[in-house]
Design a protein around this motif. Structure first.
Motif, PDB file in Angstrom:
ATOM      1  N   GLU A 187     122.103 -64.843  71.963  1.00 46.84           N
ATOM      2  CA  GLU A 187     122.720 -64.320  70.739  1.00 46.84           C
ATOM      3  C   GLU A 187     121.660 -63.743  69.796  1.00 46.84           C
ATOM      4  O   GLU A 187     121.861 -62.685  69.190  1.00 46.84           O
ATOM      5  CB  GLU A 187     123.495 -65.439  70.031  1.00 46.84           C
ATOM      6  N   TYR A 188     120.523 -64.432  69.672  1.00 48.19           N
ATOM      7  CA  TYR A 188     119.454 -63.943  68.793  1.00 48.19           C
ATOM      8  C   TYR A 188     118.834 -62.648  69.335  1.00 48.19           C
ATOM      9  O   TYR A 188     118.547 -61.723  68.578  1.00 48.19           O
ATOM     10  CB  TYR A 188     118.384 -65.017  68.601  1.00 48.19           C
ATOM     11  N   GLN A 209     121.302 -59.836  68.741  1.00 52.06           N
ATOM     12  CA  GLN A 209     121.340 -59.542  67.312  1.00 52.06           C
ATOM     13  C   GLN A 209     120.114 -58.711  66.910  1.00 52.06           C
ATOM     14  O   GLN A 209     120.218 -57.781  66.109  1.00 52.06           O
ATOM     15  CB  GLN A 209     121.384 -60.847  66.511  1.00 52.06           C
ATOM     16  N   LEU A 267     110.718 -62.586  67.382  1.00 52.82           N
ATOM     17  CA  LEU A 267     111.992 -62.861  68.052  1.00 52.82           C
ATOM     18  C   LEU A 267     111.836 -63.979  69.086  1.00 52.82           C
ATOM     19  O   LEU A 267     112.646 -64.916  69.133  1.00 52.82           O
ATOM     20  CB  LEU A 267     112.506 -61.578  68.712  1.00 52.82           C
ATOM     21  N   ALA A 274     113.780 -67.527  68.510  1.00 56.19           N
ATOM     22  CA  ALA A 274     114.799 -67.862  69.514  1.00 56.19           C
ATOM     23  C   ALA A 274     114.455 -69.157  70.230  1.00 56.19           C
ATOM     24  O   ALA A 274     115.329 -70.007  70.466  1.00 56.19           O
ATOM     25  CB  ALA A 274     114.934 -66.716  70.521  1.00 56.19           C
ATOM     26  N   LYS A 322     115.161 -72.094  67.981  1.00 60.40           N
ATOM     27  CA  LYS A 322     116.598 -72.357  67.841  1.00 60.40           C
ATOM     28  C   LYS A 322     117.171 -73.079  69.061  1.00 60.40           C
ATOM     29  O   LYS A 322     118.188 -73.771  68.951  1.00 60.40           O
ATOM     30  CB  LYS A 322     117.354 -71.047  67.614  1.00 60.40           C
ATOM     31  N   PHE A 343     117.165 -65.413  59.714  1.00 58.77           N
ATOM     32  CA  PHE A 343     116.652 -64.679  60.878  1.00 58.77           C
ATOM     33  C   PHE A 343     116.723 -63.176  60.639  1.00 58.77           C
ATOM     34  O   PHE A 343     115.754 -62.443  60.881  1.00 58.77           O
ATOM     35  CB  PHE A 343     117.449 -65.041  62.131  1.00 58.77           C
ATOM     36  N   GLU A 344     117.846 -62.714  60.121  1.00 54.77           N
ATOM     37  CA  GLU A 344     118.040 -61.275  59.910  1.00 54.77           C
ATOM     38  C   GLU A 344     117.028 -60.720  58.913  1.00 54.77           C
ATOM     39  O   GLU A 344     116.378 -59.701  59.168  1.00 54.77           O
ATOM     40  CB  GLU A 344     119.458 -60.994  59.415  1.00 54.77           C
TER      41      GLU A 344
END
Length: 297
Positions: free
Chosen positions: A29-30, A33, A66, A70, A73, A103-104
């Motif tokens: 998902e990360y 995204q 990233l 990730a 997480k 994160f964004e």
């Protein structure tokens, strides 16, 4: 206390992140995204790109960020940092880890930072060099006496210091450092003079982006490169992040302070094992290992 540390530029490798992408729904998902936020498939470059493609600053920095976030997480309930730190770029990963940045927002800032640094590199030919086997003060004195811009940039561990500046000044400094007894003074294959006054255009650009980003109060302190001490105030964190572009990375001093403040175990989260090796050279009395990814998430 358990400290988590996050690597910076140079930790990248072809195929990075593919294992956790394939085995973890959370990580996937990360990654997806990130592709959406950046507007290009960074996963394609991470998983299948050449070393040359991965070395581009605009790719390297988001890719390492990233991968690190990730991986953090996927650790789930095991991930309970009591203090964090990141080497240069790694500070942004650390700030997501301790709840200061989303994160964004972290990824957007890293991308803007990378592009700003790339532009600054193109303004003037510049580089960095690793100096091994000399005391810090000797390196600092030689840099100060060398014509042109050359400064101490990364205090990585005792006996390992990276200098940064104009190409001509770096070459002159390397000659003088070798004469002074350096075991090695080696010019590095990097795009420019990171953590030096030559990054001033990038610092100004990043300052504006950081000012417009929400920074929350962290859930544990971060030991920032510029301060080399615990920082928990969001306003101070912002200032230190901006200053970092033109100031040295005081990694040795940061780790030493973390140990003084109670850190006994360090876990590196992200690609590579560089930081674990540096910590062992800084203080062998503490434990340093890498984050172990487990499936089932």
């Amino acid at each position: 206390m358990h400290a988590y540390i996050f690597p910076g530029q140079g930790a990248q490798f072809s195929g990075m992140g593919l294992d956790i992408y394939e085995k973890s729904n959370i990580a996937q998902e990360y990654f997806e995204q990130a592709n959406s936020i950046l507007g290009f498939s960074i996963t394609d470059i991470m998983f299948e790109g050449t070393p040359e493609q991965l070395k581009e600053t605009k790719v390297t920095q988001p890719a390492i960020f990233l991968h690190s976030v990730a991986l953090a997480k996927t650790l789930g309930d095991r991930f309970k940092p009591e203090m964090v730190a990141g080497h240069s770029l790694g500070e942004f990963s650390a700030l997501v880890a301790n709840g200061t940045l989303s994160f964004e927002d972290g990824l957007k800032l890293v991308s803007q930072r990378a592009l700003a640094m790339q532009k600054a590199c193109e303004i003037q030919p510049s580089t960095m060099a690793a100096v091994l086997g000399l005391e810090d003060d000797i390196v600092e004195n030689i840099c100060a006496k060398t014509p042109g811009i050359v400064v101490a940039a990364n205090y990585n561990c005792p006996g390992q210091l990276v200098i940064s500046g104009e190409v001509s000044a770096i070459n002159l400094a390397c000659e003088a450092l070798t004469t002074a007894g350096a075991r090695r003074a080696l010019v590095l294959p990097v795009g420019g003079a990171f953590h030096s006054p030559l990054m001033e255009p990038a610092r100004e650009e990043l300052a504006a982006a950081i000012e417009n980003t929400l920074f929350s109060e962290p859930n544990c302190p971060i030991y920032q490169n510029v301060a080399a001490k615990a920082v928990s105030n969001a306003s101070d964190i912002k200032k230190n992040l901006v200053a970092q572009l033109t100031a040295p990375v005081r990694w040795t001093q940061s780790i030493q302070q973390m140990i003084k403040d109670g850190a006994a175990e360090f876990t590196e989260v992200g690609p590579g094992k560089v930081l674990q090796g540096l910590i062992r050279k800084i203080d062998r009395s503490v434990t340093a290992n890498g984050a172990i990814f487990e499936e089932n998430n």
